[in-house]
Design a protein around this motif. Structure first.
Motif, PDB file in Angstrom:
ATOM      1  N   UNK A   1       0.960  -1.653  -0.385  1.00 34.62           N
ATOM      2  CA  UNK A   1       0.431   0.177   0.059  1.00 34.62           C
ATOM      3  C   UNK A   1       1.108   1.135  -0.597  1.00 34.62           C
ATOM      4  N   UNK A   2       1.663   1.023   0.867  1.00 38.05           N
ATOM      5  CA  UNK A   2       2.595   2.251   1.552  1.00 38.05           C
ATOM      6  C   UNK A   2       3.385   2.994  -0.855  1.00 38.05           C
ATOM      7  N   UNK A   3       4.078   1.240  -0.913  1.00 31.72           N
ATOM      8  CA  UNK A   3       4.674   1.361  -2.168  1.00 31.72           C
ATOM      9  C   UNK A   3       3.280   2.270  -3.623  1.00 31.72           C
ATOM     10  N   UNK A   4       2.279   1.453  -3.325  1.00 33.50           N
ATOM     11  CA  UNK A   4       1.203   2.018  -4.697  1.00 33.50           C
ATOM     12  C   UNK A   4       1.018   3.751  -4.178  1.00 33.50           C
ATOM     13  N   UNK A   5       0.830   3.771  -2.601  1.00 30.69           N
ATOM     14  CA  UNK A   5       0.727   5.249  -2.813  1.00 30.69           C
ATOM     15  C   UNK A   5       1.525   6.263  -3.385  1.00 30.69           C
ATOM     16  N   UNK A   6       3.029   6.484  -3.227  1.00 31.73           N
ATOM     17  CA  UNK A   6       3.951   6.696  -4.097  1.00 31.73           C
ATOM     18  C   UNK A   6       4.091   6.672  -5.273  1.00 31.73           C
ATOM     19  N   UNK A   7       3.304   5.679  -5.511  1.00 29.58           N
ATOM     20  CA  UNK A   7       3.653   5.796  -7.422  1.00 29.58           C
ATOM     21  C   UNK A   7       2.200   6.647  -8.129  1.00 29.58           C
ATOM     22  N   UNK A   8       1.538   6.258  -6.904  1.00 24.73           N
ATOM     23  CA  UNK A   8      -0.008   7.312  -7.661  1.00 24.73           C
ATOM     24  C   UNK A   8       0.287   8.645  -7.170  1.00 24.73           C
ATOM     25  N   UNK A   9       0.880   9.112  -6.241  1.00 25.13           N
ATOM     26  CA  UNK A   9       1.108  10.571  -6.070  1.00 25.13           C
ATOM     27  C   UNK A   9       2.040  10.495  -7.753  1.00 25.13           C
ATOM     28  N   UNK A  10       2.771   9.972  -8.024  1.00 22.61           N
ATOM     29  CA  UNK A  10       3.906  10.257  -8.996  1.00 22.61           C
ATOM     30  C   UNK A  10       3.144  10.466  -9.892  1.00 22.61           C
ATOM     31  N   UNK A  11       2.148   9.693 -10.417  1.00 20.49           N
ATOM     32  CA  UNK A  11       1.062   9.597 -11.429  1.00 20.49           C
ATOM     33  C   UNK A  11       0.318  10.841 -11.618  1.00 20.49           C
ATOM     34  N   UNK A  12      -0.289  11.008  -9.881  1.00 18.74           N
ATOM     35  CA  UNK A  12      -1.043  12.638  -9.853  1.00 18.74           C
ATOM     36  C   UNK A  12       0.059  13.625 -10.825  1.00 18.74           C
ATOM     37  N   UNK A  13       1.242  13.624 -10.138  1.00 16.66           N
ATOM     38  CA  UNK A  13       1.651  15.207 -10.081  1.00 16.66           C
ATOM     39  C   UNK A  13       2.130  15.092 -11.725  1.00 16.66           C
ATOM     40  N   UNK A  14       2.873  13.894 -12.284  1.00 18.30           N
ATOM     41  CA  UNK A  14       2.753  13.548 -13.910  1.00 18.30           C
ATOM     42  C   UNK A  14       1.188  14.039 -14.572  1.00 18.30           C
ATOM     43  N   UNK A  15       0.558  13.953 -13.728  1.00 18.51           N
ATOM     44  CA  UNK A  15      -1.050  14.468 -14.772  1.00 18.51           C
ATOM     45  C   UNK A  15      -1.115  16.220 -14.690  1.00 18.51           C
ATOM     46  N   UNK A  16      -0.113  16.381 -13.831  1.00 20.65           N
ATOM     47  CA  UNK A  16      -0.840  18.740 -13.806  1.00 20.65           C
ATOM     48  C   UNK A  16      -1.252  18.723 -12.068  1.00 20.65           C
ATOM     49  N   UNK A  17      -1.002  17.858 -11.811  1.00 24.73           N
ATOM     50  CA  UNK A  17      -2.039  18.198 -10.250  1.00 24.73           C
ATOM     51  C   UNK A  17      -1.112  19.156  -9.332  1.00 24.73           C
ATOM     52  N   UNK A  18       0.016  18.893  -8.501  1.00 22.75           N
ATOM     53  CA  UNK A  18       0.889  20.633  -8.347  1.00 22.75           C
ATOM     54  C   UNK A  18       0.480  21.870  -9.508  1.00 22.75           C
ATOM     55  N   UNK A  19       0.365  21.761 -11.374  1.00 20.52           N
ATOM     56  CA  UNK A  19       0.183  22.874 -11.474  1.00 20.52           C
ATOM     57  C   UNK A  19      -0.749  22.981 -11.445  1.00 20.52           C
ATOM     58  N   UNK A  20      -2.275  22.983 -11.345  1.00 22.79           N
ATOM     59  CA  UNK A  20      -2.991  22.777 -11.349  1.00 22.79           C
ATOM     60  C   UNK A  20      -3.988  23.550 -10.097  1.00 22.79           C
ATOM     61  N   UNK A  21      -2.641  22.897  -9.116  1.00 24.30           N
ATOM     62  CA  UNK A  21      -3.460  23.257  -7.284  1.00 24.30           C
ATOM     63  C   UNK A  21      -2.526  24.594  -7.634  1.00 24.30           C
ATOM     64  N   UNK A  22      -0.680  25.391  -8.175  1.00 23.02           N
ATOM     65  CA  UNK A  22      -0.495  26.592  -7.876  1.00 23.02           C
ATOM     66  C   UNK A  22      -1.419  26.908  -8.894  1.00 23.02           C
ATOM     67  N   UNK A  23      -1.604  27.318 -10.106  1.00 27.36           N
ATOM     68  CA  UNK A  23      -2.789  27.960 -10.257  1.00 27.36           C
ATOM     69  C   UNK A  23      -4.270  28.408  -9.881  1.00 27.36           C
ATOM     70  N   UNK A  24      -4.231  27.120  -9.159  1.00 29.52           N
ATOM     71  CA  UNK A  24      -5.931  27.238  -8.217  1.00 29.52           C
ATOM     72  C   UNK A  24      -5.411  27.978  -7.466  1.00 29.52           C
ATOM     73  N   UNK A  25      -4.309  28.114  -6.785  1.00 28.14           N
ATOM     74  CA  UNK A  25      -4.515  29.047  -5.034  1.00 28.14           C
ATOM     75  C   UNK A  25      -4.619  30.190  -5.745  1.00 28.14           C
ATOM     76  N   UNK A  26      -3.800  30.728  -6.630  1.00 27.80           N
ATOM     77  CA  UNK A  26      -3.430  32.155  -6.918  1.00 27.80           C
ATOM     78  C   UNK A  26      -4.257  32.775  -7.260  1.00 27.80           C
ATOM     79  N   UNK A  27      -5.397  32.227  -8.159  1.00 26.44           N
ATOM     80  CA  UNK A  27      -7.198  32.555  -8.467  1.00 26.44           C
ATOM     81  C   UNK A  27      -7.915  32.859  -7.261  1.00 26.44           C
TER      82      UNK A  27
END
Length: 211
Positions: free
Chosen positions: A165-191
């Motif tokens: 489960x721990x390894x899967x969580x790490x993999x899914x977090x990286x996949x979310x980041x690769x799909x633009x999660x943090x970029x979208x969060x930056x934009x929404x936070x500024x707005x």
């Protein structure tokens, strides 16, 4: 289970990734009230003097601004065997397949916000920290185990499940980041921060720069 039912179940368990921009925006009530009502003294509302300390204090009072939630359903396979100097020992393989749902929330820690007020140029510059993952939850009732294969020479343990489960969580977090999660969060936070600041009395006289 019929072949049709099995096929439907496999389709349901396929990885489904959904990125929802601005799905969750959490701002504490005290912060929002301060922006909407301004400063009150003796029952009278007064326009506050815009300073770096005032704006920074208002923003930091929110602590965390969660701006994006990433929902997913995933299925992963665990397999392990006894290894003897690089040689796979026969009849020691153990495995299982797990499906589960999860939600990853990303946003900005407003404790690190920086605010500069230029009275001469009538500008306010707000520098937000980079977004990061704030939480990652997998509800226990969403976890299903399939095709569990155990043996007496290499039994499945609770550590296998927790480590997987721990390894899967790490993999899914990286996949979310690769799909633009943090970029979208930056934009929404500024707005979101820009919208809140513009509600504050006195800000109409300043040009707001978000970084």
């Amino acid at each position: 289970m019929t072949e049709t039912e099995s096929g439907r179940r496999r389709m349901r368990l396929r990885t489904r990734l959904l990125l929802i921009a601005a799905a969750v925006v959490l701002v504490c009530g005290a912060m929002l009230a301060a922006f909407l009502l301004g400063l009150r003294r003796g029952g009278q509302e007064e326009t506050p003097v815009i300073t770096s300390d005032l704006l920074g204090e208002r923003l930091r009072s929110a602590q965390e601004l969660v701006t994006v939630a990433y929902y997913y359903t995933n299925m992963g396979r665990f397999e392990n065997h006894v290894d003897f100097y690089g040689w796979k020992v026969p009849l020691t393989t153990k495995s299982f397949i797990v499906s589960y749902d999860g939600v990853i929330k990303a946003g900005v820690d407003l404790g690190g916000v920086e605010v500069e007020v230029d009275e001469t140029g009538k500008t306010v510059t707000v520098t937000l920290p980079d977004s990061g993952i704030l939480s990652h939850e997998i509800p226990e009732d969403s976890i299903e185990v399939f095709d569990e294969s155990d043996n007496i020479f290499n039994p499945i343990t609770i550590e296998d499940y927790t480590g997987f489960t721990r390894d899967e969580k790490t993999a899914m977090e990286q996949r979310a980041i690769d799909n633009g999660l943090l970029t979208s969060a930056d934009e929404q936070a500024r707005s979101a921060v820009e919208s809140l600041l513009r509600l504050m009395p006195g800000m109409e006289s300043y040009q707001l720069n978000m970084q």
